[in-house]
Every structure is written in structure tokens, then in C-alpha cells.
Design a protein around this motif. Structure first.
Motif, PDB file in Angstrom:
ATOM      1  N   GLN A 134       2.113   1.845  -3.537  1.00  0.00           N
ATOM      2  CA  GLN A 134       1.059   2.314  -4.430  1.00  0.00           C
ATOM      3  C   GLN A 134       0.677   3.769  -4.143  1.00  0.00           C
ATOM      4  O   GLN A 134       0.434   4.547  -5.069  1.00  0.00           O
ATOM      5  CB  GLN A 134      -0.178   1.413  -4.295  1.00  0.00           C
ATOM      6  CG  GLN A 134       0.021   0.010  -4.842  1.00  0.00           C
ATOM      7  CD  GLN A 134       0.293  -0.005  -6.333  1.00  0.00           C
ATOM      8  OE1 GLN A 134      -0.263   0.795  -7.074  1.00  0.00           O
ATOM      9  NE2 GLN A 134       1.157  -0.905  -6.770  1.00  0.00           N
ATOM     10  N   ILE A 135       0.642   4.144  -2.875  1.00  0.00           N
ATOM     11  CA  ILE A 135       0.326   5.536  -2.531  1.00  0.00           C
ATOM     12  C   ILE A 135       1.413   6.468  -3.043  1.00  0.00           C
ATOM     13  O   ILE A 135       1.137   7.557  -3.556  1.00  0.00           O
ATOM     14  CB  ILE A 135       0.143   5.672  -1.005  1.00  0.00           C
ATOM     15  CG1 ILE A 135      -1.151   4.977  -0.568  1.00  0.00           C
ATOM     16  CG2 ILE A 135       0.123   7.139  -0.574  1.00  0.00           C
ATOM     17  CD1 ILE A 135      -1.314   4.875   0.932  1.00  0.00           C
ATOM     18  N   HIS A 136       2.663   6.046  -2.921  1.00  0.00           N
ATOM     19  CA  HIS A 136       3.787   6.860  -3.412  1.00  0.00           C
ATOM     20  C   HIS A 136       3.692   7.047  -4.927  1.00  0.00           C
ATOM     21  O   HIS A 136       3.897   8.156  -5.438  1.00  0.00           O
ATOM     22  CB  HIS A 136       5.104   6.193  -3.044  1.00  0.00           C
ATOM     23  CG  HIS A 136       6.310   7.047  -3.296  1.00  0.00           C
ATOM     24  ND1 HIS A 136       6.795   7.939  -2.369  1.00  0.00           N
ATOM     25  CD2 HIS A 136       7.116   7.161  -4.378  1.00  0.00           C
ATOM     26  CE1 HIS A 136       7.852   8.559  -2.861  1.00  0.00           C
ATOM     27  NE2 HIS A 136       8.067   8.106  -4.081  1.00  0.00           N
TER      28      HIS A 136
ATOM     29  N   ARG B 264      -1.883  21.528   6.615  1.00  0.00           N
ATOM     30  CA  ARG B 264      -0.561  21.178   7.119  1.00  0.00           C
ATOM     31  C   ARG B 264       0.139  22.443   7.606  1.00  0.00           C
ATOM     32  O   ARG B 264      -0.002  23.508   7.036  1.00  0.00           O
ATOM     33  CB  ARG B 264       0.263  20.501   6.020  1.00  0.00           C
ATOM     34  CG  ARG B 264      -0.322  19.160   5.599  1.00  0.00           C
ATOM     35  CD  ARG B 264       0.543  18.471   4.581  1.00  0.00           C
ATOM     36  NE  ARG B 264      -0.036  17.200   4.197  1.00  0.00           N
ATOM     37  CZ  ARG B 264       0.515  16.367   3.315  1.00  0.00           C
ATOM     38  NH1 ARG B 264       1.648  16.696   2.714  1.00  0.00           N
ATOM     39  NH2 ARG B 264      -0.067  15.218   3.027  1.00  0.00           N
TER      40      ARG B 264
ATOM     41  N   GLN C  74       0.816  -1.210   0.000  1.00  0.00           N
ATOM     42  CA  GLN C  74       0.000   0.000   0.000  1.00  0.00           C
ATOM     43  C   GLN C  74       0.850   1.261   0.000  1.00  0.00           C
ATOM     44  O   GLN C  74       0.538   2.241  -0.685  1.00  0.00           O
ATOM     45  CB  GLN C  74      -0.932  -0.013   1.215  1.00  0.00           C
ATOM     46  CG  GLN C  74      -2.015  -1.076   1.132  1.00  0.00           C
ATOM     47  CD  GLN C  74      -2.927  -1.090   2.349  1.00  0.00           C
ATOM     48  OE1 GLN C  74      -2.528  -0.687   3.446  1.00  0.00           O
ATOM     49  NE2 GLN C  74      -4.144  -1.570   2.172  1.00  0.00           N
TER      50      GLN C  74
ATOM     51  N   LEU D 210       0.941   6.840  -6.793  1.00  0.00           N
ATOM     52  CA  LEU D 210      -0.220   7.668  -7.095  1.00  0.00           C
ATOM     53  C   LEU D 210       0.075   9.142  -6.848  1.00  0.00           C
ATOM     54  O   LEU D 210      -0.267  10.005  -7.665  1.00  0.00           O
ATOM     55  CB  LEU D 210      -1.406   7.212  -6.245  1.00  0.00           C
ATOM     56  CG  LEU D 210      -2.715   7.987  -6.427  1.00  0.00           C
ATOM     57  CD1 LEU D 210      -3.209   7.877  -7.859  1.00  0.00           C
ATOM     58  CD2 LEU D 210      -3.776   7.489  -5.455  1.00  0.00           C
ATOM     59  N   HIS D 211       0.739   9.434  -5.742  1.00  0.00           N
ATOM     60  CA  HIS D 211       1.065  10.832  -5.429  1.00  0.00           C
ATOM     61  C   HIS D 211       2.008  11.413  -6.476  1.00  0.00           C
ATOM     62  O   HIS D 211       1.838  12.560  -6.921  1.00  0.00           O
ATOM     63  CB  HIS D 211       1.690  10.918  -4.042  1.00  0.00           C
ATOM     64  CG  HIS D 211       1.977  12.319  -3.597  1.00  0.00           C
ATOM     65  ND1 HIS D 211       3.223  12.901  -3.715  1.00  0.00           N
ATOM     66  CD2 HIS D 211       1.173  13.260  -3.039  1.00  0.00           C
ATOM     67  CE1 HIS D 211       3.183  14.131  -3.254  1.00  0.00           C
ATOM     68  NE2 HIS D 211       1.951  14.380  -2.842  1.00  0.00           N
ATOM     69  N   GLY D 212       3.002  10.623  -6.904  1.00  0.00           N
ATOM     70  CA  GLY D 212       3.922  11.101  -7.920  1.00  0.00           C
ATOM     71  C   GLY D 212       3.230  11.392  -9.240  1.00  0.00           C
ATOM     72  O   GLY D 212       3.536  12.388  -9.915  1.00  0.00           O
TER      73      GLY D 212
ATOM     74  N   GLN E  54      -0.045  12.139  -9.586  1.00  0.00           N
ATOM     75  CA  GLN E  54      -0.962  13.261  -9.406  1.00  0.00           C
ATOM     76  C   GLN E  54      -0.231  14.599  -9.423  1.00  0.00           C
ATOM     77  O   GLN E  54      -0.667  15.546 -10.076  1.00  0.00           O
ATOM     78  CB  GLN E  54      -1.713  13.108  -8.080  1.00  0.00           C
ATOM     79  CG  GLN E  54      -2.737  11.982  -8.076  1.00  0.00           C
ATOM     80  CD  GLN E  54      -3.350  11.782  -6.713  1.00  0.00           C
ATOM     81  OE1 GLN E  54      -2.668  11.921  -5.686  1.00  0.00           O
ATOM     82  NE2 GLN E  54      -4.626  11.454  -6.663  1.00  0.00           N
ATOM     83  N   THR E  55       0.873  14.677  -8.703  1.00  0.00           N
ATOM     84  CA  THR E  55       1.572  15.953  -8.595  1.00  0.00           C
ATOM     85  C   THR E  55       2.275  16.343  -9.885  1.00  0.00           C
ATOM     86  O   THR E  55       2.587  17.521 -10.084  1.00  0.00           O
ATOM     87  CB  THR E  55       2.597  15.919  -7.450  1.00  0.00           C
ATOM     88  OG1 THR E  55       3.504  14.815  -7.649  1.00  0.00           O
ATOM     89  CG2 THR E  55       1.895  15.768  -6.103  1.00  0.00           C
ATOM     90  N   SER E  56       2.540  15.388 -10.767  1.00  0.00           N
ATOM     91  CA  SER E  56       3.188  15.709 -12.045  1.00  0.00           C
ATOM     92  C   SER E  56       2.197  15.711 -13.203  1.00  0.00           C
ATOM     93  O   SER E  56       2.598  15.891 -14.357  1.00  0.00           O
ATOM     94  CB  SER E  56       4.327  14.718 -12.331  1.00  0.00           C
ATOM     95  OG  SER E  56       3.840  13.386 -12.363  1.00  0.00           O
TER      96      SER E  56
END
Length: 443
Positions: A154-156, A241, A151, A158-160, A162-164
Motif C-alpha cells: 500500500q505504501i508503494h 536524505r 502495508q 501511494l508513493h507511486g 503521489q509522485t505521478s
């Protein structure tokens, strides 16, 4: 012409990545170079080099091997797992010319398959006649570690993406037996060739149902039933944050105090007893302070959420810089402000922390969970003390220092009631869960 200059198969052990690689390599002009960045091998077992680079050369400069893979004739790529060379993942994810193929599998199936492969030593199967069979033993702790790794990876990813602003082609283990899906992948990659049939160089190793592959299936079922698969116990967090608030840190005698507002009376005075107090740090000057003080220690202090809300309300009522907050609370939220308004103020804090009000979250009433996460952006404290335990804890942190003497807060006394205790729990559920607070006990 291919739509991409390279590709990476982002997968994991026992997800069918060998089958997917075989399918990719069957496409004209496409080459997958195995696990090119596996620290234990280079490309494939028993290979000493890949594209003219040895393992030692690759380990010294992994980007050089990635450059060779991209420059090879045709469309080239490799398989990349969560435990492969971490220096490659960020450049791969950031490159829009690198196609991302994300291969997934039911984590229970991949875990059981991994246990069988480890027991038999058989990681690939080309002919069912050579198959070794054994039943796996399900270990709950081992599976939870496996699940966390899957998990997290997969989260890493997905974040990569999304941010690019990128997308990936997602393939499930079961899709590897679907010729139309594999040819859809070829079309997405932009290559002209298509597969006429599924690759026959490899076969599925363990086709039996899961209950036939696990020796302690009943124990596995019970363990999985206890897992919160849909994260239902999670406390939602909509707070913004926060930064680490380095300028608010205080240092003296090799100790660094990282306060969470509102501050605890007496701590700054106790710190001054250790020597001249340094303050007004930037991240640069604080790093310099740390280098000048080898063996330094840092600490912060938690206060009960109900008390912090009481202190925040007092600040709203009395501070000149809080006039706009008072106006908004009275006019927009119809709060009758006064010392007796703590319960409705806690209700408003709950909405504010959930992003449901027009005012930003102030550090005065922000959750301590969020403030601690902010500290962690620069450094985590060595000691997270509770206010009521400061005489003991500071004595442990700085033996030989003067004893800590608590000072009273300059506010009216807080008289806790069951209604206030309940409102505090509802406003700060993460703090109660994260730090184990109980009912507030008046001094």
C-alpha cells in the motif's frame, strides 16, 4: 466514452477481489482478466493462455500481454497483487490512462480468511451449500509477515500515485455489498452501464464474527495487543536524505573505507599500510574498482553521538569555513560559543535535525542513521564497526594486516556529565535506538 484506456485492481489475497471482478465484468463493455500476471497461473486456474498468449510467452514479455489487454475491445484490466510479476507494477502506476482501483480489507480479517482458505482449499464460493468450514489458527509471526507485506504494498502504491500526480478509487471489502459504491466506481471509470443488482455468482465465504473463525482467539487478542498499530514507538525523522558521498571513500589492498564524517583518526593511516590508497572516486570509477578487485570488502565506523557532537562543535569554533555557522549560532540562536557550550549546542542540533532552524544539516553533526542511509544508496558496507572495537574488527576484516593503532582526536578531552549524556540522547534518539549506544565512556 470511458475516462481511461485500461484499469488495474490493486488488491491482495482474501480481500474480495473475486467479488469486485464479478461486479466489474457485469458492467457492459468492461472486462477484468483475472490475475493476468500471477506467476503461478495466467488469469485463472487451469487456463493455459490469455488473449492468445501462453504463460511462457507472458513470462518472457509481460508488457506484451499488458498491451493486448489494453488493446482488447472495451475497457480492460486485471487484478494485481503484491507478489505478481514485479515488472508490471511501475508501468501500471506511471500510466495516467490506467485507472487504479485499490481494494483493501482489515488485515486481520484477510489473514484469518487466508488461513481458512489454505486449510479447506476453497478459494471461491458460488453456493453456500458447498461451503467447507474450519477454524483458523492464528500465528503471530505469520500475521506480522502478512501485515508487513500488505502495508509495504500500500505504501508503494501511494508513493507511486503521489509522485505521478494521480489518484485512485479506493474500495473496502465491506463496500462490495454496497450497490451505490459499485456504481460510483462505474461512474469514475467513465462507463455508461450501471449495476441493477449485486453479482450473485459468488457469495461471502466466512460471514461469522472473527471470534467464531479463530480457534485460538485469546492468543490472537494478546498478540494483537502487543502490536504497535499506530507506530507510537517510531522515532520521527525530519532530516534531509543524504547522498552516499562516494568521493570521500578510500580504497587500498581490496578494502574500501566508507567514512562517516568526522573521520576516525588512524583509519586512513592503517589503510595506507595495505598498499597505495585510491581516492576521489565517482560512482562510475568505484564500480570499476569493484570489478578489478573481486572479493573486495568494505567497512565504515560508528562513533558515539556525544563525541561526534563534541568534534562538530570544535570544527564550528576553529574552522575558517565555519565562520557563517558561528555567526548564525551567536546572532540568531544566542549561543555563547566556546568549549563549554556543548550542552546548548546539542540542544540546537536537536532542533536542526528536526528541520526547525535556518541552517542546513551538516555531515559533521548529521545523525549516523541518515549517513548510513546515504551510503546504502550506492552500497552497504560489509562491516559496521564501532570505534572502540576497531583493533579487533579490522583484524578480523583483514587478517595478516598490521594492527590498528588508534590516534587521538585533535580536540580538547571530552568529560561526559549526566547532563551531556541526556542532551546527546535527546539530540540523536534514532542513533541510540538504531545502533544500541550506551553512555559515553571517556578513554
Amino acid at each position: 466514452m470511458p475516462h481511461f484506456e485500461s484499469f488495474v485492481v490493486l488488491a491482495g489475497m482474501r480481500t474480495g477481489s473475486n467479488l469486485l471482478e464479478a461486479a466489474l465484468n457485469a458492467l457492459p463493455g468492461v472486462t477484468c482478466h483475472g490475475e493476468a500476471f500471477n506467476p503461478a497461473l495466467i488469469g485463472y486456474p487451469k487456463r493455459s493462455a490469455l488473449l492468445g498468449m501462453t504463460r511462457a510467452e507472458r513470462d518472457a514479455d509481460p508488457l506484451a500481454l499488458w498491451a493486448r489487454i489494453k488493446a482488447a475491445p472495451g475497457l480492460n484490466g486485471c487484478r494485481y497483487f503484491h507478489d505478481h510479476d514485479p515488472r508490471l507494477l511501475a508501468p501500471m502506476l506511471a500510466d495516467p490512462a490506467c485507472a487504479k482501483i485499490v481494494l483493501t480489507r482489515n488485515p486481520v480479517e484477510s489473514y484469518v480468511s487466508l488461513q481458512i482458505a489454505r486449510a479447506t482449499g476453497q478459494w471461491k464460493l458460488g453456493d453456500a451449500r458447498n461451503r467447507k468450514s474450519v477454524r483458523a489458527e492464528f500465528d503471530p509471526a505469520g500475521f506480522e509477515a502478512h501485515l508487513a507485506a500488505v502495508q509495504g504494498f500500500q505504501i508503494h502504491i501511494l508513493h507511486g500515485l503521489q509522485t505521478s500526480g494521480q489518484s485512485a478509487f479506493y474500495v473496502d471489502y465491506d463496500d462490495l455489498q454496497d450497490l451505490e459504491v459499485l456504481n460510483g466506481l462505474a461512474a469514475w471509470l467513465g462507463v455508461e452501464g450501471r449495476l441493477a443488482a449485486l453479482p450473485d455468482s459468488l457469495v461471502v465465504q466466512n460471514p461469522e464474527p472473527i471470534e467464531a473463525k479463530v480457534g485460538n482467539f485469546a492468543q490472537m487478542s494478546a498478540a494483537l495487543a502487543r502490536l504497535d498499530r499506530f507506530n507510537l514507538s517510531r522515532t520521527p525523522n525530519f532530516e534531509p536524505r543524504r547522498g552516499p558521498n562516494v568521493p570521500g571513500f578510500l580504497a587500498a589492498g581490496g578494502l574500501l573505507y566508507m567514512p562517516l564524517r568526522p573521520d576516525v583518526p588512524g583509519v586512513a593511516e592503517w589503510l595506507a599500510g595495505l598498499g597505495p590508497v585510491e581516492r576521489g572516486f565517482s560512482q562510475k570509477t568505484l564500480r570499476q574498482w569493484k570489478r578489478r578487485h573481486p572479493g573486495h570488502r568494505s567497512f565504515t565506523v560508528l562513533r558515539h553521538p556525544l563525541l561526534r557532537a563534541h568534534l562538530a562543535l570544535h570544527a564550528v569554533l576553529t574552522r575558517d569555513d565555519m565562520g557563517h555557522v558561528r555567526d548564525v549560532l551567536r546572532e540568531s540562536y544566542r549561543l555563547a560559543l566556546g568549549p563549554e557550550a556543548l550542552e546548548p549546542f546539542l540542544g540546537w542540533i536537536k532542533a536542526n535535525l528536526n528541520g526547525q532552524t535556518s541552517l542546513p544539516v551538516s555531515p559533521l553533526w548529521a545523525s549516523q542513521s541518515a549517513l548510513m542511509q546515504g551510503l546504502g544508496q550506492f552500497a552497504t558496507p560489509d562491516l559496521i564497526a564501532r570505534e572502540e572495537d576497531l583493533p579487533r574488527d579490522l583484524g578480523w576484516l583483514a587478517p595478516g594486516a598490521p594492527a590498528f593503532t588508534p590516534l587521538p582526536d585533535p580536540v580538547p578531552a571530552l568529560i561526559p556529565t549526566p547532563a551531556l549524556q541526556k542532551a546527546a540522547r535527546e539530540a540523536y534518539p534514532r542513533d541510540f535506538m538504531q545502533f544500541g549506544f550506551g553512555e559515553y565512556q571517556a578513554a
